[in-house]
Design a protein around this motif. Structure first.
Motif, mmCIF file in Angstrom:
data_model
loop_
_atom_site.group_PDB
_atom_site.id
_atom_site.type_symbol
_atom_site.label_atom_id
_atom_site.label_comp_id
_atom_site.label_asym_id
_atom_site.label_seq_id
_atom_site.Cartn_x
_atom_site.Cartn_y
_atom_site.Cartn_z
ATOM 1 N N GLY A 177 -7.363 17.919 0.039
ATOM 2 C CA GLY A 177 -6.178 17.235 -0.455
ATOM 3 C C GLY A 177 -6.513 15.869 -1.037
ATOM 4 N N VAL A 178 -5.531 14.972 -1.024
ATOM 5 C CA VAL A 178 -5.649 13.659 -1.647
ATOM 6 C C VAL A 178 -5.160 12.602 -0.665
ATOM 7 N N LYS A 179 -5.812 11.446 -0.657
ATOM 8 C CA LYS A 179 -5.320 10.335 0.151
ATOM 9 C C LYS A 179 -5.366 9.046 -0.662
ATOM 10 N N LEU A 180 -4.477 8.123 -0.296
ATOM 11 C CA LEU A 180 -4.442 6.805 -0.901
ATOM 12 C C LEU A 180 -4.700 5.782 0.194
ATOM 13 N N GLU A 181 -5.667 4.910 -0.026
ATOM 14 C CA GLU A 181 -5.982 3.882 0.956
ATOM 15 C C GLU A 181 -6.494 2.646 0.238
ATOM 16 N N PRO A 182 -6.439 1.479 0.879
ATOM 17 C CA PRO A 182 -6.900 0.258 0.216
ATOM 18 C C PRO A 182 -8.397 0.317 -0.047
ATOM 19 N N PRO A 183 -8.853 -0.375 -1.091
ATOM 20 C CA PRO A 183 -10.288 -0.378 -1.385
ATOM 21 C C PRO A 183 -11.084 -0.954 -0.216
ATOM 22 N N ALA A 184 -12.269 -0.403 -0.037
ATOM 23 C CA ALA A 184 -13.134 -0.917 1.026
ATOM 24 C C ALA A 184 -13.615 -2.311 0.658
ATOM 25 N N ALA A 185 -13.705 -3.180 1.633
ATOM 26 C CA ALA A 185 -14.210 -4.538 1.386
ATOM 27 C C ALA A 185 -15.689 -4.466 1.012
ATOM 28 N N PRO A 186 -16.124 -5.230 0.004
ATOM 29 C CA PRO A 186 -17.540 -5.207 -0.388
ATOM 30 C C PRO A 186 -18.411 -5.817 0.691
ATOM 31 N N PRO A 187 -19.665 -5.413 0.772
ATOM 32 C CA PRO A 187 -20.576 -6.018 1.751
ATOM 33 C C PRO A 187 -20.667 -7.520 1.551
ATOM 34 N N ALA A 188 -20.961 -8.215 2.620
ATOM 35 C CA ALA A 188 -21.068 -9.682 2.559
ATOM 36 C C ALA A 188 -22.032 -10.108 1.472
ATOM 37 N N GLY A 189 -21.590 -11.064 0.649
ATOM 38 C CA GLY A 189 -22.431 -11.578 -0.417
ATOM 39 C C GLY A 189 -22.318 -10.818 -1.716
ATOM 40 N N GLU A 190 -21.647 -9.662 -1.696
ATOM 41 C CA GLU A 190 -21.480 -8.871 -2.922
ATOM 42 C C GLU A 190 -20.098 -9.115 -3.473
ATOM 43 N N PRO A 191 -19.979 -9.450 -4.775
ATOM 44 C CA PRO A 191 -18.654 -9.694 -5.355
ATOM 45 C C PRO A 191 -17.850 -8.418 -5.420
#
Length: 238
Positions: free
Chosen positions: A222-236
């Motif tokens: 199926g399909v899911k909607l979720e917030p974007p994952a936070a980038p690793p520390a130090g990565e924009p």
């Protein structure tokens, strides 16, 4: 009551439909060709279109495609064709319902009432609903407005319905069969309908299937909607 456009080239059928709909207190305009129908919806606001497929200038399926390019008004197809493949194709192309000729005025009234009820419910004519927030995405079902990071999203009626349904279940994988039933009001159909709308929605959310941010497809599930994952520390952020 509703404002209805009847697109039917058979004068006898057309007159009968106009008489019945007028007696039921609907406001009715009618035309006999696809091009006239396009002009009508471009200049007037309708709650519903009853579209015959056997038109003299364009096949009704082509007329439906052109209508969907300029309006989200609910469309009930009136057809003498009873082939299931053709009916599924029309539903996937944007029709909201269909009737196989010959049909009774009572049957038409029942189908119209169901389509209008779904349309008006989706348009927020029920009780107030809370604003949905998923990451930088904001969805207001009552006003039928959606924003991404403060910028307004220009969505079609079906795109908004799909986004709002998923936003109301953040992080939950929704089966495709459930999406067809709840968003398209169909008990059957093919995955292409969902895939096409997901593709359009992804484009407006600034993502792709290969690099998803909000919309994630789990193949065969199926399909899911979720917030974007936070980038690793130090990565924009992307």
């Amino acid at each position: 009551m509703a404002s209805v456009l009847v697109v039917e080239d058979d004068q006898f059928v057309r007159s009968a439909l106009i008489r019945h709909l007028t007696d039921a207190s609907h406001t009715v305009r009618s035309v006999g060709t696809a091009l006239e129908a396009l002009r009508e919806v471009a200049h007037f606001r309708f709650d519903l279109v009853v579209l015959d497929l056997g038109l003299p200038d364009l096949d009704g399926s082509e007329a439906l495609k052109m209508l969907r390019g300029i309006t989200d008004v609910p469309v009930i197809i009136a057809t003498a064709r009873d082939d299931e493949t053709e009916i599924v194709r029309l539903l996937n192309a944007g029709a909201d319902d269909y009737l196989t000729k010959p049909f009774s005025v009572e049957h038409l009234s029942a189908r119209m009432a169901a389509v209008l009820r779904r349309s008006r419910s989706g348009a927020g004519e029920g009780p107030p609903s809370s604003v949905l927030r998923v990451g930088g995405l904001t969805v207001d079902p009552l006003r039928r407005q959606a924003e991404l990071d403060g910028a307004r999203l220009d969505l079609t009626r079906r795109e908004f319905d799909l986004l709002a349904f998923l936003a109301g279940r953040p992080g939950v994988v929704v089966p495709r069969r459930e999406l067809l039933a709840e968003v398209w009001q169909q008990s059957y159909g093919d995955d292409q309908t969902i895939d096409v709308h997901l593709s359009w929605l992804r484009r407006k959310l600034g993502e792709t299937a290969a690099r998803p941010r909000y919309l994630h497809t789990l193949r065969g599930v199926g399909v899911k909607l979720e917030p974007p994952a936070a980038p690793p520390a130090g990565e924009p952020p992307r």
